[in-house]
Scaffold this active site. Structure first.
Site, PDB file in Angstrom:
ATOM      1  N   TYR A 109       0.750  -1.176  -0.074  1.00  0.00           N
ATOM      2  CA  TYR A 109      -0.019   0.038  -0.014  1.00  0.00           C
ATOM      3  C   TYR A 109       0.941   1.386   0.018  1.00  0.00           C
ATOM      4  O   TYR A 109       1.786   1.396   0.831  1.00  0.00           O
ATOM      5  CB  TYR A 109      -0.869   0.186   1.149  1.00  0.00           C
ATOM      6  CG  TYR A 109      -1.792   1.269   1.330  1.00  0.00           C
ATOM      7  CD1 TYR A 109      -2.902   1.179   0.614  1.00  0.00           C
ATOM      8  CD2 TYR A 109      -1.451   2.491   1.962  1.00  0.00           C
ATOM      9  CE1 TYR A 109      -3.826   2.506   0.601  1.00  0.00           C
ATOM     10  CE2 TYR A 109      -2.280   3.678   2.055  1.00  0.00           C
ATOM     11  CZ  TYR A 109      -3.337   3.534   1.473  1.00  0.00           C
ATOM     12  OH  TYR A 109      -4.159   4.644   1.119  1.00  0.00           O
ATOM     13  N   TRP A 111       1.381   5.448  -1.733  1.00  0.00           N
ATOM     14  CA  TRP A 111       1.037   6.718  -2.938  1.00  0.00           C
ATOM     15  C   TRP A 111       2.083   6.711  -4.001  1.00  0.00           C
ATOM     16  O   TRP A 111       1.704   7.442  -4.893  1.00  0.00           O
ATOM     17  CB  TRP A 111       0.883   8.063  -2.335  1.00  0.00           C
ATOM     18  CG  TRP A 111      -0.601   8.365  -1.678  1.00  0.00           C
ATOM     19  CD1 TRP A 111      -1.309   7.600  -1.007  1.00  0.00           C
ATOM     20  CD2 TRP A 111      -1.412   9.406  -2.455  1.00  0.00           C
ATOM     21  NE1 TRP A 111      -2.363   8.097  -1.049  1.00  0.00           N
ATOM     22  CE2 TRP A 111      -2.579   9.364  -1.761  1.00  0.00           C
ATOM     23  CE3 TRP A 111      -1.014  10.640  -3.200  1.00  0.00           C
ATOM     24  CZ2 TRP A 111      -3.404  10.275  -2.023  1.00  0.00           C
ATOM     25  CZ3 TRP A 111      -2.154  11.378  -3.334  1.00  0.00           C
ATOM     26  CH2 TRP A 111      -3.444  11.181  -2.805  1.00  0.00           C
TER      27      TRP A 111
HETATM   28  N1  LIG Z   1      -1.756   8.676  12.262  1.00  0.00           N
HETATM   29  C1  LIG Z   1      -2.185   8.640  11.030  1.00  0.00           C
HETATM   30  N2  LIG Z   1      -1.610   7.802   9.826  1.00  0.00           N
HETATM   31  C2  LIG Z   1      -2.172   7.988   8.988  1.00  0.00           C
HETATM   32  C3  LIG Z   1      -3.168   8.804   8.314  1.00  0.00           C
HETATM   33  C4  LIG Z   1      -3.648   9.748   9.414  1.00  0.00           C
HETATM   34  O1  LIG Z   1      -4.455  10.585   9.268  1.00  0.00           O
HETATM   35  N3  LIG Z   1      -3.167   9.758  10.701  1.00  0.00           N
HETATM   36  N4  LIG Z   1      -3.452   8.913   7.054  1.00  0.00           N
HETATM   37  C5  LIG Z   1      -3.350   7.655   6.361  1.00  0.00           C
HETATM   38  C6  LIG Z   1      -3.526   7.870   4.779  1.00  0.00           C
HETATM   39  S1  LIG Z   1      -4.988   8.589   4.379  1.00  0.00           S
HETATM   40  C7  LIG Z   1      -2.671   7.467   3.999  1.00  0.00           C
HETATM   41  S2  LIG Z   1      -2.998   7.403   2.495  1.00  0.00           S
HETATM   42  C8  LIG Z   1      -1.121   6.759   4.448  1.00  0.00           C
HETATM   43  C9  LIG Z   1      -0.282   7.439   3.416  1.00  0.00           C
HETATM   44  O2  LIG Z   1       0.713   6.393   3.475  1.00  0.00           O
HETATM   45  P1  LIG Z   1       1.861   5.863   2.300  1.00  0.00           P
HETATM   46  O3  LIG Z   1       1.000   6.227   1.117  1.00  0.00           O
HETATM   47  O4  LIG Z   1       2.323   4.760   2.500  1.00  0.00           O
HETATM   48  O5  LIG Z   1       2.827   7.419   2.428  1.00  0.00           O
HETATM   49  P2  LIG Z   1       3.958   7.816   1.279  1.00  0.00           P
HETATM   50  O6  LIG Z   1       4.892   8.736   2.465  1.00  0.00           O
HETATM   51  O7  LIG Z   1       3.220   8.961   0.357  1.00  0.00           O
HETATM   52  O8  LIG Z   1       4.667   6.679   0.844  1.00  0.00           O
HETATM   53  C10 LIG Z   1       4.933   6.563  -0.473  1.00  0.00           C
HETATM   54  C11 LIG Z   1       6.506   6.039  -0.545  1.00  0.00           C
HETATM   55  O9  LIG Z   1       6.678   5.685  -1.882  1.00  0.00           O
HETATM   56  C12 LIG Z   1       7.965   6.154  -2.141  1.00  0.00           C
HETATM   57  N5  LIG Z   1       8.143   6.293  -3.575  1.00  0.00           N
HETATM   58  C13 LIG Z   1       7.939   7.377  -4.332  1.00  0.00           C
HETATM   59  N6  LIG Z   1       8.070   7.257  -5.808  1.00  0.00           N
HETATM   60  C14 LIG Z   1       8.464   6.031  -5.821  1.00  0.00           C
HETATM   61  C15 LIG Z   1       8.813   5.178  -6.954  1.00  0.00           C
HETATM   62  O10 LIG Z   1       8.784   5.556  -8.019  1.00  0.00           O
HETATM   63  N7  LIG Z   1       9.350   3.935  -6.684  1.00  0.00           N
HETATM   64  C16 LIG Z   1       9.189   3.213  -5.331  1.00  0.00           C
HETATM   65  N8  LIG Z   1       9.492   2.109  -5.374  1.00  0.00           N
HETATM   66  N9  LIG Z   1       8.926   4.120  -4.290  1.00  0.00           N
HETATM   67  C17 LIG Z   1       8.567   5.486  -4.523  1.00  0.00           C
HETATM   68  C18 LIG Z   1       8.174   7.348  -1.516  1.00  0.00           C
HETATM   69  O11 LIG Z   1       9.459   7.691  -1.309  1.00  0.00           O
HETATM   70  C19 LIG Z   1       7.340   7.003  -0.083  1.00  0.00           C
HETATM   71  O12 LIG Z   1       8.220   6.535   1.028  1.00  0.00           O
HETATM   72  O13 LIG Z   1      -0.932   7.358   5.679  1.00  0.00           O
HETATM   73  C20 LIG Z   1      -2.221   6.830   6.617  1.00  0.00           C
HETATM   74  N10 LIG Z   1      -1.470   7.020   8.033  1.00  0.00           N
HETATM   75  N1  LIG Z   2      -0.863  18.873   1.939  1.00  0.00           N
HETATM   76  C1  LIG Z   2      -1.422  17.380   2.070  1.00  0.00           C
HETATM   77  N2  LIG Z   2      -2.892  17.157   1.497  1.00  0.00           N
HETATM   78  C2  LIG Z   2      -3.405  15.740   1.751  1.00  0.00           C
HETATM   79  C3  LIG Z   2      -2.479  14.769   2.193  1.00  0.00           C
HETATM   80  C4  LIG Z   2      -1.077  15.198   2.480  1.00  0.00           C
HETATM   81  O1  LIG Z   2      -0.398  14.333   2.782  1.00  0.00           O
HETATM   82  N3  LIG Z   2      -0.682  16.272   2.452  1.00  0.00           N
HETATM   83  N4  LIG Z   2      -2.885  13.641   2.148  1.00  0.00           N
HETATM   84  C5  LIG Z   2      -4.097  13.185   1.212  1.00  0.00           C
HETATM   85  C6  LIG Z   2      -4.621  12.040   1.530  1.00  0.00           C
HETATM   86  S1  LIG Z   2      -3.908  10.457   1.324  1.00  0.00           S
HETATM   87  C7  LIG Z   2      -5.834  12.089   2.211  1.00  0.00           C
HETATM   88  S2  LIG Z   2      -6.684  10.361   2.582  1.00  0.00           S
HETATM   89  C8  LIG Z   2      -6.575  13.116   2.444  1.00  0.00           C
HETATM   90  C9  LIG Z   2      -7.216  12.966   4.031  1.00  0.00           C
HETATM   91  O2  LIG Z   2      -8.174  14.056   4.276  1.00  0.00           O
HETATM   92  P1  LIG Z   2      -8.850  13.924   5.515  1.00  0.00           P
HETATM   93  O3  LIG Z   2      -8.936  12.754   6.329  1.00  0.00           O
HETATM   94  O4  LIG Z   2     -10.009  15.025   5.657  1.00  0.00           O
HETATM   95  O5  LIG Z   2      -7.427  15.017   6.138  1.00  0.00           O
HETATM   96  P2  LIG Z   2      -7.038  15.165   7.807  1.00  0.00           P
HETATM   97  O6  LIG Z   2      -6.199  16.244   7.805  1.00  0.00           O
HETATM   98  O7  LIG Z   2      -6.499  13.910   8.258  1.00  0.00           O
HETATM   99  O8  LIG Z   2      -8.442  15.546   8.610  1.00  0.00           O
HETATM  100  C10 LIG Z   2      -8.933  16.697   8.421  1.00  0.00           C
HETATM  101  C11 LIG Z   2      -9.377  17.260   9.714  1.00  0.00           C
HETATM  102  O9  LIG Z   2     -10.399  16.578  10.582  1.00  0.00           O
HETATM  103  C12 LIG Z   2     -10.237  16.914  11.811  1.00  0.00           C
HETATM  104  N5  LIG Z   2     -10.749  15.829  12.606  1.00  0.00           N
HETATM  105  C13 LIG Z   2     -10.090  14.758  13.080  1.00  0.00           C
HETATM  106  N6  LIG Z   2     -10.820  13.943  13.810  1.00  0.00           N
HETATM  107  C14 LIG Z   2     -12.033  14.618  13.968  1.00  0.00           C
HETATM  108  C15 LIG Z   2     -13.122  14.262  14.589  1.00  0.00           C
HETATM  109  O10 LIG Z   2     -13.343  13.193  15.264  1.00  0.00           O
HETATM  110  N7  LIG Z   2     -14.415  15.212  14.569  1.00  0.00           N
HETATM  111  C16 LIG Z   2     -14.063  16.282  13.724  1.00  0.00           C
HETATM  112  N8  LIG Z   2     -15.410  17.066  13.829  1.00  0.00           N
HETATM  113  N9  LIG Z   2     -13.108  16.677  13.376  1.00  0.00           N
HETATM  114  C17 LIG Z   2     -12.117  15.718  13.156  1.00  0.00           C
HETATM  115  C18 LIG Z   2      -8.778  17.355  12.188  1.00  0.00           C
HETATM  116  O11 LIG Z   2      -8.997  18.478  13.096  1.00  0.00           O
HETATM  117  C19 LIG Z   2      -8.375  17.579  10.779  1.00  0.00           C
HETATM  118  O12 LIG Z   2      -7.520  18.669  10.663  1.00  0.00           O
HETATM  119  O13 LIG Z   2      -5.591  14.327   2.524  1.00  0.00           O
HETATM  120  C20 LIG Z   2      -5.034  14.488   1.157  1.00  0.00           C
HETATM  121  N10 LIG Z   2      -4.412  15.879   1.073  1.00  0.00           N
HETATM  122 MO   LIG Z   3      -5.105   8.733   2.304  1.00  0.00          MO
END
Ligand SMILES: Nc1nc2c(c(=O)[nH]1)N[C@H]1C(S)=C(S)[C@@H](COP(=O)(O)OP(=O)(O)OC[C@H]3O[C@@H](n4cnc5c(=O)[nH]c(N)nc54)[C@H](O)[C@@H]3O)O[C@H]1N2
Ligand SMILES: Nc1nc2c(c(=O)[nH]1)N[C@H]1C(S)=C(S)[C@@H](COP(=O)(O)OP(=O)(O)OC[C@H]3O[C@@H](n4cnc5c(=O)[nH]c(N)nc54)[C@H](O)[C@@H]3O)O[C@H]1N2
Ligand SMILES: [Mo]
Length: 768
Positions: A109, A111
């Site tokens: 899993y 991005w």
């Molecule tokens: N506590 C907490 N944890 C969370 C979340 C949260 O809200 N709170 N959010 C969650 C969410 S929504 C998401 S989507 C995940 C994201 O989690 P990930 O998608 O696993 O995070 P990234 O750091 O984007 O990891 C992508 C990796 O791919 C590598 N990469 C980039 N390009 C290439 C390439 O061309 N080849 C190879 N082999 N590698 C490459 C990058 O260096 C990077 O290390 O995290 C989750 N974790």
């Molecule tokens: N700049 C930037 N943008 C991103 C990403 C990134 O890594 N960087 N990641 C992308 C990805 S993979 C995803 S999945 C999306 C995620 O998008 P979201 O899941 O919407 O993003 P978050 O920033 O985790 O959460 C948004 C807000 O929700 C509020 N929140 C958390 N828990 C609660 C709750 O229980 N109740 C209420 N009312 N509010 C709460 C927090 O204050 C937080 O700032 O973002 C995307 N956009």
């Molecule tokens: Mo995500």
């Protein structure tokens, strides 16, 4: 000589400025109205000291250390590409032969990068699938619980993934937008597959200027940008379902529910209404009841409910709301609330999840697909919901409940990762590492020494996207972008597709993997298929050569605004939803039939175990929210200048209310220690009254830097919140990540914290 190369990342399209084979700067894509600053980190990361310069093997693995080895503490031994490919091929063959395909965890899993061809995870799945298969990971971290729930309720996942009712329709028709979790501006920097145009902020701004009133229901004021002039309702985390149920109660009590819509377009309202009145549990879900759970005054709940009943409105919740224990409930409750108001399918009204979660959600765009990647199939069929990885590693041979099914958990012997970082994305990292160490062998492909690379046995250095040609494309963006190779590979890095072809060769299936196409042949082929799909919908796009030369294709804007479920609302018999009843399921017999106590047949208040309203808050009185970073994409670009500028004494910032800081004798700029029973981290304190008391918040993505590499109980001195978050499924229905249900205590860091070391390579041993 300076060259300019068109390119793209998930955080924006850009032109790379190249001198003498190095990326020396970036310029935003000229058609982007709001490019953001994240692209500025690209040159730092591409040429930074955290790049992996060549293949490596963990010293202990070379000496025979397999299942049960401690990973992350050993030195790495440099090897040649030939050696690395031979070792990986031999080990893959051994594991396949001795333990079978499901013993390979290939879910991988993450991005990865924006290009559709070089998408590392897709390439890896193709490679493993053609070799016989692997244990896959289904759903995602973003909205895993929601995407398992919604097909039962609304028939598919359009309400959370798109196509959403667009901002044009909202601007023209709505007067009120209730935003649970707000509409955080920082999330609009990112679109998966590349943002050619960041229209998120301009579209929201236009709606506010047209007179839509916004309400930000969130513990964090900053979840609504200032220009929205939003009312702030600082709710207690994880209690949103209670507020929504109380709003439903008020509407019922006032007799303002839309009886016609409920009868024509929904099933199960009566049973939900009985629950709201307290028929079974003796507790009417009044605003007073909800005030005690949410900290939102009953009068506010009543006022907002009646305002929504009296004005055209859109309701939204961020994806984060369902990333919590019982995270299915607030989303289901919001659908039920919109159904009661009868707004679903009315122009610019109703409900949609994720308007505040990513750029492109609600952006007007014609409905043609994006360019798709290489084909994949997985003949072995084994899978887990993505966020149950540690349980998979901990409980081989046992089973897991998921969405009414009982899944067998295979005994994982080999882990492959390319394009993702579980030591970024997963919860309770110390526990993950204990499970991870059970594998015989871990193979990781990465451009950088991220924590997943540091905890691997065999490390394959991958190119970054700037070192190859590709196509950037997203179903949420109007632009398809040519990504021209800007520089030669850095060090000995190679493209994932190329070294996987070599490993397939060693295993006897190169031709099946490559289909005899090289990079440009694949790009031409993929673009050609997309062009055909567009033509089938009457949309003309230029041929490949023209596209490649001009650097992008722009899709025409849609002629009309778009409202989801309009057809269904107009004639539910002719246009039924894909649910068992063909209607919105306020009560789901299917879900009730699963018999999961924590997910009854209708939306309900099911208290989490770890939140401010529970027993655990006595020992750990602060609720930690870990949101998406403004300065990076997850862990990507953590070594760049944008993330660096935001750090406090080298640590990830943590937001805290002045009262909570004063009670602990802490001040802005201090290095603090946040801890619970799962671990401890350092962070840099930022004191602000923009967060409600009792709640602290920090971004995800600071690279995990255990004070003692390889330990499973050391504090992270950099500030990775996933050391602290709990690893439980949202429920047996969704089994999503529950990262937002996390309690901690905070104190001053005792003494001077050790310096952060994680942006430099790990120790290297003598060559083999
Ligand atoms: N506590 C907490 N944890 C969370 C979340 C949260 O809200 N709170 N959010 C969650 C969410 S929504 C998401 S989507 C995940 C994201 O989690 P990930 O998608 O696993 O995070 P990234 O750091 O984007 O990891 C992508 C990796 O791919 C590598 N990469 C980039 N390009 C290439 C390439 O061309 N080849 C190879 N082999 N590698 C490459 C990058 O260096 C990077 O290390 O995290 C989750 N974790
Ligand atoms: N700049 C930037 N943008 C991103 C990403 C990134 O890594 N960087 N990641 C992308 C990805 S993979 C995803 S999945 C999306 C995620 O998008 P979201 O899941 O919407 O993003 P978050 O920033 O985790 O959460 C948004 C807000 O929700 C509020 N929140 C958390 N828990 C609660 C709750 O229980 N109740 C209420 N009312 N509010 C709460 C927090 O204050 C937080 O700032 O973002 C995307 N956009
Ligand atoms: Mo995500």
């Amino acid at each position: 000589m300076t060259e300019i190369k068109p390119h793209a990342a998930h955080w924006g399209a850009f032109d790379a400025v190249v001198e003498k084979g190095r990326v020396v700067g970036v310029r935003p894509f000229g058609r982007d109205p709001f490019p953001g600053t994240l692209i500025q980190s690209i040159p730092d990361a591409v040429h930074g000291k955290a790049r992996i310069d060549r293949p490596y093997v963990r010293e202990g693995w070379l000496k025979g250390g397999r299942r049960g080895s401690a990973r992350g503490g050993d030195a790495f031994v440099p090897v040649s590409w030939d050696q690395a490919i031979r070792l990986v091929a031999e080990e893959t063959a051994r594991i396949r032969g001795e333990y079978g395909h499901p013993s390979i965890l290939g879910g991988s899993y993450g991005w990865s990068s924006a290009g559709r061809y070089h998408h590392a995870r897709t390439q890896l799945h193709r490679f493993l699938g053609l070799g016989g298969g692997f244990t896959a990971q289904v759903t995602n971290y973003s909205y895993g619980a929601g995407m398992t729930l919604m097909p039962h309720i609304l028939g598919d996942n359009e309400v959370l993934a798109g196509r959403l009712t667009d901002w044009a329709a909202i601007r023209q028709n709505a007067k009120l937008m209730l935003c649970f979790g707000g509409l955080p501006a920082k999330n609009g920097i990112v679109t998966a597959g590349g943002a050619g145009a960041h229209e998120y902020q301009p579209l929201m701004r236009a709606a506010a200027e047209a007179g839509v009133r916004f309400v930000n229901i969130s513990p964090f004021r900053g979840d609504a940008p200032d220009f929205l002039n939003a009312e702030w309702v600082p709710i207690r985390p994880n209690s949103d379902a209670a507020m929504m149920l109380a709003m439903a109660f008020v509407i019922l009590e006032a007799g303002k529910e839309d009886r016609d819509f409920l009868a024509r377009c929904t099933v199960g309202f009566d049973r939900f209404a009985a629950y709201l009145r307290g028929a079974a549990d003796g507790t009417p879900k009044t605003p007073e009841w909800a005030e005690a759970l949410t900290d939102v005054p009953a009068a506010t709940i009543r006022r907002l409910a009646l305002e929504a009943a009296g004005a055209p409105n859109m309701m939204t919740a961020t994806w984060s709301l369902q990333r919590a224990e019982n995270g299915e409930q607030p989303w289901w409750a919001l659908v039920a609330l919109a159904a009661m108001l009868g707004t679903i399918g009315k122009p610019g009204q109703g409900v949609g999840f994720g308007y505040g979660s990513a750029n492109g959600m609600g952006t007007p765009r014609i409905d043609v697909p994006s360019v798709s990647g290489v084909p994949v199939r997985n003949p072995c069929g084994a899978y887990i919901p993505v966020a149950r990885i540690t349980e998979l590693l901990e409980r081989p041979g046992e089973t897991l409940q998921y969405n009414g099914r009982e899944l067998a958990l295979p005994d994982i012997r080999m882990i492959w990762w390319a394009g993702g970082n579980p030591f970024h994305h997963h919860q309770d990292l110390n526990r993950l590492l204990r499970g991870w160490n059970r594998a015989d062998t871990v193979v990781v492909a990465e451009p950088w020494w991220t924590s997943v690379a540091r905890h691997a046995d065999i490390v394959l250095p991958a190119t970054t996207t700037l070192e190859r040609n590709d196509i950037g494309s997203s179903s949420r963006d109007r632009f398809v972008r040519a990504m021209h190779q800007a520089i030669p590979p850095v060090g000995q890095a190679r493209n994932d597709a190329d070294f996987l072809a070599d490993i397939a060769d060693a295993l006897g299936y190169r031709a099946a993997f490559t289909e005899q196409r090289d990079e440009m042949a694949w790009l031409t082929h993929m673009y050609g298929r997309w062009r055909q799909a567009c033509a089938a919908q009457g949309i003309e796009v230029p041929d490949f050569a023209t596209f490649w030369e001009q650097g992008f294709v722009e899709l025409p804007p849609p002629e009309e605004s778009y409202t989801q479920y309009a057809d269904f609302r107009g004639d539910p018999e002719a246009n039924p939803l894909n649910t068992p009843s063909g209607k919105v399921e306020i009560f789901s017999e299917t879900i009730a039939g699963f018999g999961y106590q924590e997910v009854p047949g209708h939306p309900a208040w099911i208290p989490p175990r770890e939140w401010l309203g529970g027993e655990a808050a006595r020992r750990f009185p602060l609720h930690l929210l870990s949101f998406q970073p403004a300065t990076r994409l997850h862990g990507q670009m953590d070594s760049g200048r944008v993330a660096e500028a935001a750090r406090v004494k080298g640590r990830e910032p943590l937001l805290m209310h002045p009262q909570d800081a004063a009670a602990r004798g802490l001040k802005d700029g201090d290095v603090i220690r946040a801890f619970n029973d799962r671990g401890a981290i350092a962070a840099g304190l930022r004191v602000t009254d923009g967060i409600r008391p009792g709640v602290v918040a920090m971004a995800t993505g600071a690279w995990w830097n255990p004070a003692r590499p390889g330990a499973t109980d050391a504090p992270c001195i950099h500030g990775n919140p996933n050391v602290l978050t709990q690893d439980v499924g949202t429920s047996r229905l969704g089994q999503g990540s529950a990262a937002q249900s996390c309690l901690v205590q905070i104190e001053a860091w005792p003494g001077e914290p050790p310096p952060v070391t994680v942006h430099a390579p790990p120790p290297v041993a003598e060559g083999a």
